[in-house]
Every structure is written in structure tokens, then in C-alpha cells.
Design an enzyme around this catalytic site. Sequence first.
Site, PDB file in Angstrom:
ATOM      1  N   THR A   1       1.364  -4.772  -5.559  1.00  4.24           N
ATOM      2  CA  THR A   1       3.006  -5.947  -4.374  1.00  4.24           C
ATOM      3  C   THR A   1       2.426  -5.570  -2.934  1.00  4.24           C
ATOM      4  O   THR A   1       1.679  -4.528  -2.551  1.00  4.24           O
ATOM      5  CB  THR A   1       3.751  -4.392  -4.568  1.00  4.24           C
ATOM      6  OG1 THR A   1       4.723  -3.862  -6.040  1.00  4.24           O
ATOM      7  CG2 THR A   1       4.878  -3.892  -3.097  1.00  4.24           C
TER       8      THR A   1
ATOM      9  N   GLU B   1       3.493   0.997  -9.420  1.00  3.59           N
ATOM     10  CA  GLU B   1       2.251   0.887  -9.767  1.00  3.59           C
ATOM     11  C   GLU B   1       0.866   1.521 -10.252  1.00  3.59           C
ATOM     12  O   GLU B   1       0.077   0.744 -10.479  1.00  3.59           O
ATOM     13  CB  GLU B   1       1.463   0.130  -8.328  1.00  3.59           C
ATOM     14  CG  GLU B   1       2.139  -0.630  -7.015  1.00  3.59           C
ATOM     15  CD  GLU B   1       2.324  -0.730  -5.850  1.00  3.59           C
ATOM     16  OE1 GLU B   1       1.962  -1.679  -4.721  1.00  3.59           O
ATOM     17  OE2 GLU B   1       1.973   0.296  -4.902  1.00  3.59           O
TER      18      GLU B   1
ATOM     19  N   GLY C   1       1.173   3.148  -1.456  1.00  4.66           N
ATOM     20  CA  GLY C   1       2.741   3.289  -1.300  1.00  4.66           C
ATOM     21  C   GLY C   1       3.580   3.100  -0.240  1.00  4.66           C
ATOM     22  O   GLY C   1       4.233   3.574  -0.233  1.00  4.66           O
ATOM     23  N   GLY C   2       2.724   2.132   0.995  1.00  4.41           N
ATOM     24  CA  GLY C   2       3.137   1.526   1.923  1.00  4.41           C
ATOM     25  C   GLY C   2       4.601   0.805   1.557  1.00  4.41           C
ATOM     26  O   GLY C   2       5.337   1.297   2.528  1.00  4.41           O
TER      27      GLY C   2
ATOM     28  N   THR D   1      -0.944  -8.926   0.896  1.00  3.90           N
ATOM     29  CA  THR D   1      -1.628  -9.471   0.360  1.00  3.90           C
ATOM     30  C   THR D   1      -1.688 -10.168  -1.355  1.00  3.90           C
ATOM     31  O   THR D   1      -2.472 -10.686  -1.849  1.00  3.90           O
ATOM     32  CB  THR D   1      -3.333  -8.558   1.030  1.00  3.90           C
ATOM     33  OG1 THR D   1      -3.170  -7.899   2.474  1.00  3.90           O
ATOM     34  CG2 THR D   1      -4.434  -9.431  -0.019  1.00  3.90           C
TER      35      THR D   1
ATOM     36  N   LYS E   1      -7.756  -2.396   6.199  1.00  2.17           N
ATOM     37  CA  LYS E   1      -7.910  -1.426   4.995  1.00  2.17           C
ATOM     38  C   LYS E   1      -8.914  -0.379   4.701  1.00  2.17           C
ATOM     39  O   LYS E   1      -8.614   0.354   3.876  1.00  2.17           O
ATOM     40  CB  LYS E   1      -6.826  -2.228   4.156  1.00  2.17           C
ATOM     41  CG  LYS E   1      -5.609  -2.975   4.558  1.00  2.17           C
ATOM     42  CD  LYS E   1      -4.527  -2.066   5.171  1.00  2.17           C
ATOM     43  CE  LYS E   1      -3.327  -2.649   5.217  1.00  2.17           C
ATOM     44  NZ  LYS E   1      -3.667  -3.798   6.208  1.00  2.17           N
TER      45      LYS E   1
ATOM     46  N   ASP F   1      -3.576  -5.852  -7.560  1.00  2.00           N
ATOM     47  CA  ASP F   1      -3.376  -5.067  -6.283  1.00  2.00           C
ATOM     48  C   ASP F   1      -3.577  -5.016  -4.865  1.00  2.00           C
ATOM     49  O   ASP F   1      -4.955  -4.237  -4.512  1.00  2.00           O
ATOM     50  CB  ASP F   1      -2.539  -3.785  -6.681  1.00  2.00           C
ATOM     51  CG  ASP F   1      -0.850  -3.058  -6.943  1.00  2.00           C
ATOM     52  OD1 ASP F   1      -0.688  -4.055  -5.142  1.00  2.00           O
ATOM     53  OD2 ASP F   1      -0.655  -2.485  -7.134  1.00  2.00           O
ATOM     54  N   GLY F   2      -2.792  -4.825  -3.447  1.00  2.00           N
ATOM     55  CA  GLY F   2      -3.147  -4.028  -2.452  1.00  2.00           C
ATOM     56  C   GLY F   2      -3.507  -2.649  -2.412  1.00  2.00           C
ATOM     57  O   GLY F   2      -3.290  -1.781  -3.142  1.00  2.00           O
ATOM     58  N   ALA F   3      -3.303  -2.492  -0.782  1.00  2.00           N
ATOM     59  CA  ALA F   3      -3.560  -0.910  -0.757  1.00  2.00           C
ATOM     60  C   ALA F   3      -3.334  -0.626   0.560  1.00  2.00           C
ATOM     61  O   ALA F   3      -3.972  -1.249   1.899  1.00  2.00           O
ATOM     62  CB  ALA F   3      -5.105  -0.201  -1.176  1.00  2.00           C
TER      63      ALA F   3
END
Length: 230
Positions: free
Chosen positions: A32, A109, A101-102, A35, A127, A87-89
Site C-alpha cells: 500500500t 501489511e 502505517g502512514g 511507491t 524514507k 511494500d512501501g515504508a
Amino acid sequence: MKTTGGTDDQKRRAGERAAELVTDGTTVGLGTGSTAAFAVRAIARAVDDGLDVRGVPTSFATRELAREEGVPLVALDEVETLDLAIDGADQVDDDLNAIKGGGAAHTREKVVDAAADRFVVVADPSKTATTLDRAVAVEVLPDARTTVAARLRELGGDPTLRRAERKDGPVVTDNGNLVFDCEFGPIDDPATLSSDLSAIPGCVEHGLFVGMVDEVYVGTDDGVEVRTRG
């Protein structure tokens, strides 16, 4: 509380590079965020070219994007294992621990990413950090918000209930729960904090991803930097 920073080109490079890891027959967790969305779109283009994949979405938003783009989807409980998760971060430290968790999707996730044989984070340079220091998202049962907040303060945190944008009231997750954004300052021992948060009754899940990430693809202005564990 979504994080900002980085350019679309940086994000696109990271997402598209990670999408190249998806081979024929792969079951892939679809992350999610902005990116990860570039990776989903790249996978969709490969599907158009004949690639056989199955995607497991980590949020309602990702599921809708994947459907629109034409990526075949399956539910997590329909597969025994995932070959890969992309996944993004919100932040990744030098040891490849991450804060997510943004977008308030960190519970699903974490379930999807943990189930994958290989977990790749895609990110832009904004990031990355030597030490994690962003607020940690904590998903809580609505009735437990007061007791969980008290326990977070005992752990040295400063919790704030996340408020929804363009509507009155708090953010409600896809799971029907609430989210605290909890400031701890620099997190020198993510593993201990992760264990302490997980032990709080009423805490459904938190956004610290410790020891889970295998690689980080950082999109830059002229390419992709690949960081690996150890």
C-alpha cells in the site's frame, strides 16, 4: 498520517525495479502507498504481456488499484505461501527495520509481508534514516483506546488519536479499529519496543517491522540503490 517526500520519478524507479522480481507463476503481496502503487502498475503491464501472477492486496485501496489495472487477485487465506511481497515504508533504518502505517494499513501489511518468502521494501531517499524516529502507528480496539493510550505513555510514548481528513471523527481502519500515532523520539532498540507494544492488551498491531525486511530498493535521481540485510 501519511508521510511525504521524494519525487514521483524516484518512487517509480524503486517500484518498477522491484516489480522485475515478479516471475511467471509468482504469488506476490501487493503493498500500500504511492511507491508500492508504481510496482502494482508495472506488474499489471507485465500481466498484459502474458505474465501469470496472483496478487494478494494489503488494503482496500490496493485491491481497487490492482483490479483497475488488471492484476489477478486472491485472498490471503486462499494461498499457502507467498513468494514475494513488495511494500512501501514510512521509514527504514540502517539495519532494515521499518516503520509503516502512514496509510493505516499496517496490520494487514504485516500479515501479508510476514507470510512472504521474500519481503522487499520500495522507498525514496526521504524514507531512509540511520535510526528510526518517526511516529509509530498503533491500531487499537475502539473500546481499549483509553487503556492502550495509558500504556503507551508508560512506555515513554506520546500517543495522538489519528483524525480523519475531510470528515469529523477519527480514522477507522479497514478492520474497523482506531489508530494512535505514537511519538517515541529516536528508537534505539526497535526489537524491544516492538515486543512491548505487541504485549499491550487491546493493541491489534503496530507499525514497527523488525527483522522482516530482506531488501530495500531506494529509488534515486539516476537509478536504484539496493540494500540487503547483513
